[in-house]
Design a protein around this motif. Structure first.
Motif, PDB file in Angstrom:
ATOM      1  N   GLU A 105      51.560  36.792  50.790  1.00  0.00           N
ATOM      2  CA  GLU A 105      50.506  36.101  50.043  1.00  0.00           C
ATOM      3  C   GLU A 105      49.561  37.082  49.376  1.00  0.00           C
ATOM      4  OE1 GLU A 105      50.215  32.962  49.338  1.00  0.00           O
ATOM      5  OE2 GLU A 105      52.078  32.511  50.400  1.00  0.00           O
ATOM      6  N   SER A 106      49.226  38.182  50.107  1.00  0.00           N
ATOM      7  CA  SER A 106      48.332  39.187  49.530  1.00  0.00           C
ATOM      8  C   SER A 106      48.970  39.861  48.322  1.00  0.00           C
ATOM      9  CB  SER A 106      47.990  40.236  50.601  1.00  0.00           C
ATOM     10  OG  SER A 106      47.180  41.248  50.074  1.00  0.00           O
ATOM     11  N   THR A 107      50.283  40.165  48.424  1.00  0.00           N
ATOM     12  CA  THR A 107      50.982  40.797  47.311  1.00  0.00           C
ATOM     13  C   THR A 107      51.061  39.867  46.111  1.00  0.00           C
ATOM     14  OG1 THR A 107      52.316  42.088  48.875  1.00  0.00           O
ATOM     15  CG2 THR A 107      53.120  41.914  46.619  1.00  0.00           C
ATOM     16  N   ARG A 112      49.291  38.257  40.673  1.00  0.00           N
ATOM     17  CA  ARG A 112      48.680  37.287  39.755  1.00  0.00           C
ATOM     18  C   ARG A 112      47.458  37.878  39.052  1.00  0.00           C
ATOM     19  NH1 ARG A 112      50.223  33.535  43.932  1.00  0.00           N
ATOM     20  NH2 ARG A 112      48.206  33.827  44.968  1.00  0.00           N
ATOM     21  N   ASN A 113      46.636  38.634  39.809  1.00  0.00           N
ATOM     22  CA  ASN A 113      45.460  39.265  39.193  1.00  0.00           C
ATOM     23  C   ASN A 113      45.875  40.292  38.145  1.00  0.00           C
ATOM     24  OD1 ASN A 113      43.771  37.753  40.831  1.00  0.00           O
ATOM     25  ND2 ASN A 113      43.621  39.313  42.410  1.00  0.00           N
ATOM     26  N   LEU A 114      46.928  41.077  38.477  1.00  0.00           N
ATOM     27  CA  LEU A 114      47.408  42.082  37.532  1.00  0.00           C
ATOM     28  C   LEU A 114      47.970  41.421  36.282  1.00  0.00           C
ATOM     29  CD1 LEU A 114      48.022  45.024  36.893  1.00  0.00           C
ATOM     30  CD2 LEU A 114      50.166  44.798  38.141  1.00  0.00           C
ATOM     31  N   SER A 117      45.152  40.315  34.169  1.00  0.00           N
ATOM     32  CA  SER A 117      44.492  41.442  33.497  1.00  0.00           C
ATOM     33  C   SER A 117      45.309  41.946  32.316  1.00  0.00           C
ATOM     34  CB  SER A 117      44.268  42.573  34.510  1.00  0.00           C
ATOM     35  OG  SER A 117      43.728  43.703  33.886  1.00  0.00           O
ATOM     36  N   LEU A 118      46.636  42.016  32.492  1.00  0.00           N
ATOM     37  CA  LEU A 118      47.488  42.527  31.417  1.00  0.00           C
ATOM     38  C   LEU A 118      47.576  41.560  30.249  1.00  0.00           C
ATOM     39  CD1 LEU A 118      50.423  44.070  33.497  1.00  0.00           C
ATOM     40  CD2 LEU A 118      48.593  45.280  32.311  1.00  0.00           C
ATOM     41  N   SER A 119      47.464  40.264  30.522  1.00  0.00           N
ATOM     42  CA  SER A 119      47.602  39.275  29.462  1.00  0.00           C
ATOM     43  C   SER A 119      46.328  39.077  28.649  1.00  0.00           C
ATOM     44  CB  SER A 119      48.034  37.926  30.056  1.00  0.00           C
ATOM     45  OG  SER A 119      47.052  37.438  30.964  1.00  0.00           O
TER      46      SER A 119
END
Length: 319
Positions: A105-107, A112-114, A117-119
Motif C-alpha cells: 500500500e505504501s509503494t 500515485r504521488n509520483l 507529479s509527473l503529469s
C-alpha cells in the motif's frame, strides 16, 4: 487432523481397557445363554482365574494393554508438538503477509504521488504560456490604431494595463530565473570540487559563458585544461539535472553517457577518482543513470562493483 485422530485413538484404547477391566471383574451366577445357574463353588474350586462366560482360564490382564496405550500417548504428544509448530508457522506467515500488504500500500501510494507529479504541467511552461497570451493580446491592441477616438481611448487604457502586466510578469520570470540559476551555480560549484577541479574559488553562469575564479585568477570555461573542462561539464550537467528534478522542470530521461573520459589528459588514478565521485553524486539524484564507456583498468575495481560493469574481452562485443 492428525492431532484429533491420535487423541481419539488414545481415548478409544483407554475406554476399551476400562470396559475389559470391568467385564473381567464380573462374577455371573448363571449362564447368559440358558440362564441355568452355576454350580456352587464353580469359580472358587479352580486355582486359576476362570472366565465366567466361556470358562477359559486364558484371561488377559490389564497390563497387556499398557504398551499400546503408551504408544498412543506418545503419538498424541508428537501430534501436539506438530500442531503447535504448524500454528506458530501459520502465525508467522500471517504476520509476514500483513507486513507485505502494508509495504504494498505504501509503494502504491508513492507511485500515485509520483504519477501525479509527473503529469502536472511544469511551472516554467505555465509562465511561458501566460507571457504568450499577453504578448498576443498586446499585438492585437497595437494593430487596432485605426479605430474611432472613443475606442482609441479605451484601447490606450487596456494597453497601459497590459504593459504593466507584462512588466510584472517579466520581473516575476526574471526573479524565478535568477533563483534557479543561483541554485545551479551552487550545485555546479559543489560538484566540480567533488569531481576534482583544483583551487576552485567561485563560478557563475552568464549569458553564453561561465565565469570562474580559480587560484585567485579569473577564468572562463574555455581557458580550463582538458581534464578540468571535462569535470566542469559533468558537474554542470549533473547540477542542472538535479535542480530540474527538484523543481519539477523539464522532461530529461535521466540518462548521461560519458564516452572515454580518460582521454582528456587524465591519469589512471585521477580517472578512478572521477568515476567514483560521479557515482556518489548520481546517488543523490533520483532516477539518474550514468554510463561510462572506457578501457578496463584495475583502478576501477575499487569504485565500480562487478555487477554494475559489462566488459568485452578479446574479440567480444558489448552490445
Amino acid at each position: 487432523m492428525g492431532y484429533s485422530t491420535a487423541r481419539r485413538l488414545l481415548q478409544q484404547a483407554k475406554d476399551e481397557a476400562a470396559a475389559g477391566y470391568v467385564f473381567r471383574k464380573l462374577k455371573p451366577v448363571c449362564c447368559p445363554a440358558c440362564e441355568s445357574g452355576f454350580k456352587p463353588g464353580r469359580f472358587e474350586a479352580v486355582s486359576a482365574e476362570v472366565c465366567g462366560l466361556c470358562g477359559s482360564n486364558d484371561i488377559k490382564t490389564d497390563e497387556d494393554s499398557s504398551f499400546d496405550i503408551s504408544a498412543l500417548e506418545l503419538a498424541v504428544k508428537d501430534a501436539e508438538t506438530a500442531r503447535k509448530s504448524a500454528a506458530a508457522a501459520s502465525l508467522q506467515a500471517s504476520n509476514a503477509l500483513g507486513s507485505a500488504e502494508t509495504d504494498r500500500e505504501s509503494t502504491l501510494k508513492s507511485l500515485r504521488n509520483l504519477e501525479k507529479s509527473l503529469s502536472s504541467m511544469d511551472e516554467a511552461n505555465v509562465i511561458a504560456h501566460q507571457i504568450s497570451v499577453l504578448e498576443g493580446r498586446l499585438e492585437e491592441l497595437v494593430q487596432s490604431d485605426g479605430e474611432t477616438e472613443t475606442d482609441q481611448g479605451t484601447d490606450d487604457a487596456v494597453v497601459s494595463i497590459l504593459k504593466e502586466t507584462e512588466g510584472l510578469t517579466k520581473r516575476m520570470m526574471e526573479a524565478l530565473q535568477a533563483d534557479i540559476m543561483k541554485q545551479v551555480d551552487d550545485e555546479t560549484f559543489r560538484y566540480a570540487r567533488l569531481l576534482g577541479v583544483a583551487n576552485l574559488e567561485a563560478l557563475s553562469f552568464k549569458p553564453h559563458r561561465m565565469d570562474i575564479k580559480q587560484g585567485g585568477t579569473d577564468l572562463t570555461f574555455g581557458k580550463l585544461n582538458a581534464g578540468e573542462n571535462l569535470r566542469m561539464r559533468v558537474a554542470a550537467s549533473l547540477a542542472t539535472l538535479k535542480v530540474a528534478r527538484n523543481r519539477g522542470f523539464g522532461r530529461h530521461p535521466g540518462l548521461i553517457v560519458l564516452d572515454s573520459p580518460a582521454a582528456s589528459e587524465m591519469s589512471a588514478p585521477d580517472f578512478s577518482e572521477l568515476v567514483g565521485a560521479i557515482g556518489e553524486i548520481a546517488s543523490e539524484i533520483s532516477g539518474v543513470q550514468v554510463i561510462v564507456g572506457a578501457v578496463t583498468r584495475p583502478e576501477l575495481d575499487a569504485v565500480i562493483d562487478s555487477e554494475h560493469r559489462k566488459e568485452a574481452v578479446g574479440t567480444e562485443v558489448l552490445f
